[in-house]
Design a protein around this motif. Sequence first.
Motif, PDB file in Angstrom:
ATOM      1  N   GLU A   1       0.823  -1.212   0.000  1.00  0.00           N
ATOM      2  CA  GLU A   1       0.000   0.000   0.000  1.00  0.00           C
ATOM      3  C   GLU A   1       0.859   1.265   0.000  1.00  0.00           C
ATOM      4  N   GLU A   2       1.970   1.233   0.719  1.00  0.00           N
ATOM      5  CA  GLU A   2       2.880   2.381   0.692  1.00  0.00           C
ATOM      6  C   GLU A   2       3.494   2.537  -0.691  1.00  0.00           C
ATOM      7  N   ALA A   3       3.866   1.418  -1.313  1.00  0.00           N
ATOM      8  CA  ALA A   3       4.419   1.475  -2.672  1.00  0.00           C
ATOM      9  C   ALA A   3       3.376   2.020  -3.641  1.00  0.00           C
ATOM     10  N   ARG A   4       2.115   1.631  -3.455  1.00  0.00           N
ATOM     11  CA  ARG A   4       1.033   2.148  -4.291  1.00  0.00           C
ATOM     12  C   ARG A   4       0.944   3.670  -4.135  1.00  0.00           C
ATOM     13  N   HIS A   5       0.993   4.122  -2.888  1.00  0.00           N
ATOM     14  CA  HIS A   5       0.908   5.559  -2.616  1.00  0.00           C
ATOM     15  C   HIS A   5       2.111   6.296  -3.226  1.00  0.00           C
ATOM     16  N   LEU A   6       3.299   5.748  -3.032  1.00  0.00           N
ATOM     17  CA  LEU A   6       4.502   6.371  -3.608  1.00  0.00           C
ATOM     18  C   LEU A   6       4.426   6.412  -5.133  1.00  0.00           C
ATOM     19  N   LEU A   7       3.911   5.351  -5.718  1.00  0.00           N
ATOM     20  CA  LEU A   7       3.775   5.305  -7.173  1.00  0.00           C
ATOM     21  C   LEU A   7       2.808   6.384  -7.651  1.00  0.00           C
ATOM     22  N   SER A   8       1.730   6.590  -6.911  1.00  0.00           N
ATOM     23  CA  SER A   8       0.782   7.646  -7.305  1.00  0.00           C
ATOM     24  C   SER A   8       1.415   9.021  -7.143  1.00  0.00           C
ATOM     25  N   LEU A   9       2.215   9.197  -6.094  1.00  0.00           N
ATOM     26  CA  LEU A   9       2.918  10.469  -5.922  1.00  0.00           C
ATOM     27  C   LEU A   9       3.957  10.674  -7.026  1.00  0.00           C
ATOM     28  N   TYR A  10       4.647   9.615  -7.386  1.00  0.00           N
ATOM     29  CA  TYR A  10       5.653   9.675  -8.444  1.00  0.00           C
ATOM     30  C   TYR A  10       5.023  10.120  -9.761  1.00  0.00           C
ATOM     31  N   ALA A  11       3.810   9.638 -10.017  1.00  0.00           N
ATOM     32  CA  ALA A  11       3.120   9.968 -11.269  1.00  0.00           C
ATOM     33  C   ALA A  11       2.479  11.352 -11.241  1.00  0.00           C
ATOM     34  N   ASP A  12       2.339  11.935 -10.061  1.00  0.00           N
ATOM     35  CA  ASP A  12       1.665  13.225  -9.898  1.00  0.00           C
ATOM     36  C   ASP A  12       2.683  14.366  -9.981  1.00  0.00           C
ATOM     37  N   GLU A  13       2.644  15.109 -11.060  1.00  0.00           N
ATOM     38  CA  GLU A  13       3.588  16.220 -11.224  1.00  0.00           C
ATOM     39  C   GLU A  13       3.304  17.366 -10.262  1.00  0.00           C
ATOM     40  N   ASN A  14       2.132  17.384  -9.657  1.00  0.00           N
ATOM     41  CA  ASN A  14       1.760  18.422  -8.691  1.00  0.00           C
ATOM     42  C   ASN A  14       1.909  17.950  -7.245  1.00  0.00           C
ATOM     43  N   ARG A  15       2.632  16.866  -7.055  1.00  0.00           N
ATOM     44  CA  ARG A  15       2.802  16.313  -5.707  1.00  0.00           C
ATOM     45  C   ARG A  15       3.563  17.290  -4.821  1.00  0.00           C
ATOM     46  N   HIS A  16       3.437  17.070  -3.547  1.00  0.00           N
ATOM     47  CA  HIS A  16       4.225  17.815  -2.562  1.00  0.00           C
ATOM     48  C   HIS A  16       5.255  16.855  -1.989  1.00  0.00           C
ATOM     49  N   SER A  17       6.491  17.270  -1.964  1.00  0.00           N
ATOM     50  CA  SER A  17       7.534  16.380  -1.441  1.00  0.00           C
ATOM     51  C   SER A  17       7.271  16.029   0.015  1.00  0.00           C
ATOM     52  N   GLN A  18       6.549  16.890   0.722  1.00  0.00           N
ATOM     53  CA  GLN A  18       6.202  16.602   2.119  1.00  0.00           C
ATOM     54  C   GLN A  18       5.399  15.309   2.235  1.00  0.00           C
ATOM     55  N   ASP A  19       4.555  15.030   1.249  1.00  0.00           N
ATOM     56  CA  ASP A  19       3.772  13.797   1.274  1.00  0.00           C
ATOM     57  C   ASP A  19       4.669  12.575   1.187  1.00  0.00           C
ATOM     58  N   VAL A  20       5.690  12.662   0.354  1.00  0.00           N
ATOM     59  CA  VAL A  20       6.645  11.562   0.219  1.00  0.00           C
ATOM     60  C   VAL A  20       7.441  11.409   1.515  1.00  0.00           C
ATOM     61  N   LYS A  21       7.847  12.531   2.069  1.00  0.00           N
ATOM     62  CA  LYS A  21       8.617  12.515   3.307  1.00  0.00           C
ATOM     63  C   LYS A  21       7.800  11.906   4.449  1.00  0.00           C
ATOM     64  N   THR A  22       6.510  12.205   4.502  1.00  0.00           N
ATOM     65  CA  THR A  22       5.645  11.662   5.549  1.00  0.00           C
ATOM     66  C   THR A  22       5.578  10.137   5.467  1.00  0.00           C
ATOM     67  N   VAL A  23       5.401   9.602   4.273  1.00  0.00           N
ATOM     68  CA  VAL A  23       5.367   8.149   4.081  1.00  0.00           C
ATOM     69  C   VAL A  23       6.693   7.540   4.532  1.00  0.00           C
ATOM     70  N   THR A  24       7.783   8.194   4.172  1.00  0.00           N
ATOM     71  CA  THR A  24       9.113   7.696   4.518  1.00  0.00           C
ATOM     72  C   THR A  24       9.352   7.757   6.018  1.00  0.00           C
ATOM     73  N   ARG A  25       8.931   8.830   6.652  1.00  0.00           N
ATOM     74  CA  ARG A  25       9.093   8.940   8.110  1.00  0.00           C
ATOM     75  C   ARG A  25       8.325   7.837   8.836  1.00  0.00           C
ATOM     76  N   ARG A  26       7.112   7.540   8.350  1.00  0.00           N
ATOM     77  CA  ARG A  26       6.334   6.450   8.966  1.00  0.00           C
ATOM     78  C   ARG A  26       7.061   5.126   8.830  1.00  0.00           C
ATOM     79  N   ARG A  27       7.668   4.881   7.661  1.00  0.00           N
ATOM     80  CA  ARG A  27       8.401   3.634   7.441  1.00  0.00           C
ATOM     81  C   ARG A  27       9.601   3.581   8.377  1.00  0.00           C
ATOM     82  N   ILE A  28      10.312   4.686   8.533  1.00  0.00           N
ATOM     83  CA  ILE A  28      11.474   4.745   9.436  1.00  0.00           C
ATOM     84  C   ILE A  28      11.044   4.463  10.871  1.00  0.00           C
ATOM     85  N   SER A  29       9.927   5.025  11.288  1.00  0.00           N
ATOM     86  CA  SER A  29       9.417   4.781  12.645  1.00  0.00           C
ATOM     87  C   SER A  29       9.099   3.309  12.851  1.00  0.00           C
ATOM     88  N   GLU A  30       8.497   2.696  11.854  1.00  0.00           N
ATOM     89  CA  GLU A  30       8.175   1.266  11.942  1.00  0.00           C
ATOM     90  C   GLU A  30       9.454   0.427  12.008  1.00  0.00           C
TER      91      GLU A  30
END
Length: 131
Positions: free
Chosen positions: A60-89
């Motif tokens: 599910e995280e990979a799915r989310h990252l893939l959607s962010l990767y495809a979104d040219e209007n993404r916010h890098s903060q969204d990617v960072k948030t997913v990554t921070r959650r993974r680091i915490s886990e």
Amino acid sequence: MNIGEASKRSGLPPKTIRYYEQVGLLRPRRASNGYRDYGDRDIHILRFLQRSRSLGFSIEEARHLLSLYADENRHSQDVKTVTRRRISEIDRKIEELQSLKRALAELEERCHGDAAPDCPILEEIGGAKKL
């Protein structure tokens, strides 16, 4: 290209490629004969998924990252948030493993490791009751 060629080019086994298609991460074209027809974009997606999974991201995280990767209007903060959650886990899992290691090391230290049948390791695993 067929799934065998896509497998070679992406480094993923065909079973994984089919799974990614089954869960909606990949949607290859279908040739007129009904066979999957993978293109360069599919290979790029497969490599992206392989790398994100190798970094410990869930499907599910990979799915989310893939959607962010495809979104040219993404916010890098969204990617960072997913990554921070993974680091915490990962940190939580490391703590859990370190706790297990300490518990096992303590048991191992208490075990004489000789020819006698008494073993604190088995006593701890078995609890107070004997079979």
